[in-house]
Structure formats: structure tokens, C-alpha cells
Motif scaffolding. Structure first.
Motif: not given
Ligand code: ADP
Ligand code: MG
Length: 663
Positions: A14, A16, A21, A23, A42-49, A661
Motif C-alpha cells: 500500500y 499511503v 507499506l 503488507v 497478530p493484528s495488522g499482520s495482513g490476514k484480511s489482506t 472497510r
Molecule cells: P489483519 O491481519 O489485522 O487482518 P489487515 O490485512 O487488515 O490486517 O491489514 C494489514 C495492514 O495493511 C495493516 O497495517 C493496515 O493498516 C494496512 N492496510 C490495510 N488496508 C489498507 C489500505 N487500503 N491502505 C493502506 N493500508 C492498508
């Protein structure tokens, strides 16, 4: 058979605010059909991504992704949506159900975008399987969190997907409800659906057959879970869809069901936001009202002038005793300019002046009070010669006209216009009775035919008496108000006018340098002047309509933009479950058009009410034509399309994850 999911070197970066960043930093992952994988970290590790990339909601920055051998990075957004709708289901942490929409409709939603038949039956079936058979009509706010998540699971299952992604499905639930949901997920996997579940809790991950841990964008461990519950080998799994390679479904046209569904929900949205919708429609409503009412009154005026003109006869030339004024019909009315006097001698001379003259007759007019018994009415009296009956299409409707002898004898006989007859006699027959006109007793010998109103003037509110009686006894006039001249045919009109002009200048002894002190008008000229004014009238009307439709359109555009940003999550969800750009575009266009046509229809109703009210209470002729209604309808719908397009396009271009989101 290629693996269900095959990722090679997938990264996601990403950008920003100038910084970058990373991810996901190179993920290699293979998932076979029938697996139940938990992704932890852990939270923010990129699972949702990662899940969003796997679910075709997002694209990797680099790397390859093959779904059953199909290279999905080559797919367009809409192809991705179509593939998603038939192959993949989603369960989100936030449930993401449509508010104010029944469980049944929420579950059926993905089928709207595949166009498969039997939506309601299938949705009810899945809801029953998941134990919500008695909650079909409940909206999300009438369900507990666990029940809402079960509705979301039913929605993920409705299209019989091969693959379900669940991102923290129990994150918002109490532990007993979480257990229930997990049980459902395990059962789904047992039924042969491949399951990828994101969680950060170890005891939830324990239900999976394989646990992948990621940290800082890389996979740090990938192990088989030895003690998962309900262990069963993938090979034994029952297939839900016939196995085989995936292929992108062909693009679909808008189905009738989808169309009616959008119309229904658009009307529902208008109903549930009554005040806001009403305010947004106001511009269109006012514009259409004005156009309908003005068109009706204009049309009515035109029509009555036309009937009046046709009842005058087309070969008629009128001679007025005032000098003409510049342009228009003004010359016929009093006012500026020099006056002359018209006499019966002029009439006699005119009759002899040109062979093209069939008849000529003098007239006078004045206002009088007419009394019968205890009833009285203020009306106008016209003194005319017997030829009036033929020249003006005014033969007695019943009774008889007066004769030349009665005119010569200044007989006190009268014909009543229908308005006067009704005012004085009601429904009874006036013929043979006596009325007092200016304290002179007249015998009623007939009733005039109905002529209707011309513009704002009632043509039937008059009394017709012999010319000489009117001049000498009632009005006390020495001179005529008008001379009407009938030509033998329209081709004679011009030469007759010229002959009469020469004659009248001679009779009035006008030297060459002086202007005419009288006005000659033929009906064709008056007709032309009228069509001229009605053209100007329609032009003004067109401008009013255009301005009000633009203003109304901007009102609708504004509210649609608000609605798009308010419903970003909904749009994201719809796209996630398979809505293409086109489908979203059409949905919002339908909404805009529904709003503008509602405004238009209300405007048509209000405009008609005003038109009828005016003709009823004020006596103005008003005619609402089907064409003007159709025109107003088409224009208001068109306004919705034109001004709704930009907001709808904005909605259609939203990316599903950004929308999901969105806070
Ligand atoms: P999680 O593992 O908690 O699900 P995410 O996959 O949601 O984590 O996010 C991973 C990282 O990517 C986070 O640090 C988040 O801030 C960043 N991130 C997610 N979506 C975006 C976006 N659209 N633009 C910039 N950064 C993003
Ligand atoms: Mg997450």
C-alpha cells in the motif's frame, strides 16, 4: 487436477501518504479442495489482506494466483465478480447484512446476481438448514448477533460455493454463539466446501485441519492440526458442486427479476426516507406541476379561441372605429389613437362597394343589468342585425331569431346566451317569458347556442337584441361599435379589405398624409397573431420546464451522492457477493429514476388538480392532454437518468474492499 488455490510470490504493497507499506512480502501457498485452513497471526499482520486477495476482492501487487488452474490476475473486475458469485462465499466479522431487509431477502441476494431461478425457495431452504426457518421475515435488527451471523453464513451458502472465506466470523459474538457458528462452519466443510478462516484465537483455530501462521507479511508456520474435531479426510468429502475446472460465466443481461427487485427496493427506500425524498423531489414536482397546469390553461385558451374563431366564420372581416396600433390584436380594443364613427350608412355603402362582399352588418355592445323576478345578473348586451345569425353561427338553439321587421320596429325581443338563461331561469324554459334589461321589458324569443369561453371571457354571458332597439332604447348610441363584413370566399378577402379601406378613407375625408382612423382585420390575421402568441407562450413554457428540470435534477443528483456515500458498505457487500459494475450502476440509476418519476407523477397529479381547480372555480378553460402528461413523465424520468448517472457511476466504480472497510 490442479490445486484449488495456488499462490506464488504474492505481495501486496500500500502507498499511503508518500510512504510505502509492504503488507504481504511474498506468499507461497497451496490449498487443496476440501481443506479447512485457519489463518492466524497478530493484528495488522495482513490476514484480511491475504483473504481478500484469495477471495478475488483485491489484486496482488505482484505474484501469481491460480484458482483451479485459472490465472485470475487476467480477469476484469466484472469477470471476477461473476466468478466470485458462483464459486466463492464470504462471511465477515461485521455480518454485513442489508438493514431493513428480511433474512430471506438477505440470503437470496447473491442469487440476484447469478440470475438463478427459485431465489426465495432456495433462500428459505438454506435458512431452514441453518436453523432459522422461523426467522425468515426478521430484519437484522430483530435478530441476535449469532442469528445474524447464521444469516450471513446462509447467504454465503446460497449459491453452493466451492470455497468459503470467513474473516474473524466469531469476532463479534459471545462464546456460546461462537461455538454454534463454528459448528456450522465445520459442518459446511464436512459437506465438501473448502474453508479458509481467519482468526487470532488459538481455540477457534483448533477446529481447522490445517493452521497457517503469518507475521509481518510472511508465512511463519504451516502445520496439519492433528487433533481437529470432526476429522475426515478430504477425499471422503461430498462434493457440493460437480467437480471440474472453474470457468468465468458469460456476462449476463439485466434480468426482469433483478429489475423489479431494484424498483421495489428503490420505492422502499423512498418510503422509509419520506421527508428527505419529498424534499429531493420538490424541484421536479414544482417544475412538472407548473408545466402541466400552464400547458392545460394555454391549451384551453387556445381551444376556446379556436372555437370562437371558427364560430365567427372564416370569411369574416371586421371593421373597428379605432385607428390601428402597432401590431398584435390591440387595434381591436379601445385606447390610444384617433377614433372615427361608424354608421348604418357606412354599412349600406360597404355592401355596395365590392362584388366579393356577401353581407355586411353593424353591431353595438354594452353592459347591462338583466332582471327576472327576484333574480338579476350583470351581463353584456349585443345589438345586431338579423344577418348576425348566419354570419356568426348564432342561429337560435331553440326558439327563434328576430326578423328584419322587428329590427326596423325596434321590437323589444331578446335571445339569451345560455349563461344568462341559466342565471335567470334555472332549468325552466325562458322562451315566451319577459326579462327587464335596463328597466325595459323584453320578450325572450330564443336561446343562443353554447359557445364556451374564449380565454377568460364567457361567450355565453350575453343578451342579443335587435340593433336599432339597442342603439335607440337600451344603450343610447348613435354610432356602431363594429361592422362585420362577410366575403364570398377567402380569395376575395384581400381585395375586399382594400376596397373597404379606400371607401372608408373617402367617406371620412382623410387626406393622403393621414393614417387610417379605423381598423380592418380579417380572421386569418387574428388567427396568425394568436398562433404567434402561443408560440411565444410555448417557448417561455419550455424555458420554465428546462430550468425547473435542471434544478430538480441537481436536487436528485445531490441526494443520490449522499445515498451512495451513506451506503458504501452496502455497495461493497453487493460487489463482494457478485454484483458487477453494471449491476450496481443500474441499481442506482433505477433509484434515481424512481425518485424523479415519483416527483414527476406527483407533479402531474398536482398540475391536473390545479388545472381542474382553475376551470372549476375560476371558469378558465383548462385542457390536460395525454401528450402533455406523457411529455412530463418522459422528461422527469429522463432527468433521473441524466442526473442520476454520475452518482450511479461513482457507486459502480467503488472497489469492494474499500467499500467494506469504509467506516
Ligand atoms: P489483519 O491481519 O489485522 O487482518 P489487515 O490485512 O487488515 O490486517 O491489514 C494489514 C495492514 O495493511 C495493516 O497495517 C493496515 O493498516 C494496512 N492496510 C490495510 N488496508 C489498507 C489500505 N487500503 N491502505 C493502506 N493500508 C492498508
Ligand atoms: Mg483483519
Amino acid at each position: 487436477m490442479p490445486p484449488l488455490i495456488e499462490l506464488r510470490g504474492v505481495t501486496k504493497t500500500y502507498f499511503v501518504g508518500g510512504g510505502r507499506l509492504d503488507v504481504l512480502k511474498g506468499i507461497d501457498l497451496t490449498i487443496e479442495a476440501g481443506e479447512f485452513v485457519a489463518i492466524m497471526g497478530p493484528s495488522g499482520s495482513g490476514k484480511s489482506t491475504l483473504t481478500q486477495i484469495l477471495g478475488l476482492l483485491d489484486r496482488p501487487t505482484s505474484g501469481a494466483y491460480k484458482l483451479l488452474g485459472l490465472d485470475v490476475s487476467a480477469l476484469t473486475d466484472d469477470e471476477g465478480a461473476a466468478l466470485r458469485s458462483r464459486t466463492i462465499g464470504f462471511v465477515f466479522q461485521m455480518f454485513n447484512l442489508l438493514a431493513r431487509t428480511s433474512a430471506l431477502d438477505n440470503v437470496g441476494l447473491p442469487m440476484l446476481y447469478t440470475g438463478e431461478p427459485g431465489r426465495a425457495e432456495r433462500a428459505a431452504e438454506v435458512l431452514r438448514e441453518i436453523g432459522l426457518g422461523d426467522r425468515l421475515d426478521h430484519a437484522p435488527n430483530q435478530l441476535s448477533g449469532g442469528q445474524q451471523q447464521r444469516v450471513a453464513i446462509a447467504r454465503a451458502l446460497v449459491n453452493k460455493p466451492r470455497l468459503i472465506f470467513a474473516d474473524e466470523p466469531t469476532g463479534n459474538l459471545a462464546s456460546d454463539q461462537a461455538e454454534e457458528i463454528l459448528g456450522r462452519l465445520v459442518a459446511m466443510n464436512d459437506a465438501g466446501i473448502t474453508l479458509v478462516m481467519v482468526t487470532h484465537e488459538a481455540d477457534i483455530a483448533a477446529h481447522a485441519k490445517r493452521i497457517i501462521k503469518i507475521k509481518d507479511g510472511v508465512i511463519v508456520s504451516d502445520v496439519k492440526n492433528q487433533q481437529h474435531r470432526g476429522a475426515r479426510a478430504p477425499a471422503e468429502a461430498r462434493a457440493v458442486r460437480p467437480e471440474g475446472l472453474v470457468s468465468v460465466p458469460p456476462p449476463r443481461q439485466l434480468s426482469w427479476e433483478e429489475f423489479t427487485e431494484h424498483v421495489r427496493s428503490a420505492l422502499g427506500a423512498i418510503r422509509s426516507n419520506k421527508l428527505r425524498s419529498a424534499l429531493s423531489m420538490l424541484g421536479i414536482l414544482i417544475g412538472v406541476t407548473a408545466v402541466i397546469a400552464m400547458l392545460a390553461i394555454g391549451k384551453g385558451a387556445q381551444k376556446s379561441v379556436e372555437t370562437q374563431l371558427s364560430s365567427l366564420g372564416s370569411n369574416l372581416v371586421m371593421l373597428f372605429p379605432q385607428a390601428p396600433r402597432g401590431g398584435g390584436m390591440g387595434g381591436a380594443r379601445g385606447g390610444m389613437g384617433s377614433f372615427s364613427r361608424l354608421s348604418m350608412d357606412d354599412v349600406v355603402a360597404i355592401r355596395r362597394s365590392h362584388p366579393g362582399i356577401a353581407r355586411a352588418a353593424g353591431e353595438v355592445q354594452g353592459s347591462v343589468q338583466a332582471v327576472y323576478g327576484d333574480k338579476n345578473t350583470n351581463t353584456s348586451v349585443t345589438g345586431a342585425e338579423p344577418d348576425y345569425a348566419e354570419m356568426r353561427n348564432a342561429r337560435a338553439y331553440y326558439g327563434r331569431f328576430f326578423t328584419a321587421a322587428e329590427n326596423d320596429q325596434m321590437a323589444r325581443v331578446a335571445l339569451l346566451g345560455p349563461t344568462v338563461a341559466t342565471a335567470l331561469f334555472g332549468d325552466s324554459d325562458p322562451v315566451g317569458r319577459s326579462v327587464n334589461v335596463e328597466h325595459i321589458k323584453f320578450k325572450v324569443i330564443g336561446v343562443l347556442p353554447r359557445k364556451g369561453s374564449a380565454g377568460f371571457q364567457d361567450q355565453d354571458d350575453k343578451i342579443l337584441i335587435p340593433l336599432k332597439t339597442a342603439m335607440k332604447k337600451v344603450l343610447g348610441r348613435q354610432f356602431l361599435g363594429t361592422i362585420s363584413i362577410e366575403t364570398t370566399g377567402p380569395e376575395q378577402t384581400d381585395s375586399v379589405i382594400e376596397a373597404v379601406r379606400v371607401l372608408m378613407r373617402k367617406r371620412h375625408r382623410l387626406p393622403d398624409y393621414k393614417e387610417d382612423d379605423f381598423t380592418l382585420r380579417n380572421m386569418a390575421e387574428i388567427q396568425a397573431a394568436l398562433t404567434g402568441t402561443s408560440k411565444i407562450f410555448s417557448l417561455l413554457l419550455g424555458i420554465v420546464a428546462a430550468i425547473s428540470l435542471i434544478v430538480g435534477g441537481i436536487g436528485i443528483m445531490n441526494i443520490m451522492l449522499v445515498s451512495v456515500s451513506e451506503r458504501t458498505r452496502e455497495i461493497g457487500l453487493r460487489k463482494a457477493i457478485g454484483a458487477t459494475r453494471r449491476a450496481v450502476l443500474i441499481q442506482f440509476l433505477i433509484e434515481a429514476v424512481a425518485m424523479s418519476t415519483c416527483g414527476g407523477l406527483l407533479g402531474i397529479a398536482l398540475g391536473m388538480a390545479i388545472a381542474f381547480g382553475m376551470s372549476y372555480f375560476a371558469g378558465w378553460a383548462a385542457i390536460v392532454t395525454p401528450q402533455s402528461v406523457a411529455l412530463a413523465f418522459v422528461f422527469s424520468a429522463g432527468t433521473g437518468i441524466v442526473f442520476g448517472f454520475w452518482p450511479a457511476r461513482k457507486a459502480s466504480l467503488l472497489s469492494p474492499i474499500e467499500a467494506l472497510r469504509y467506516e
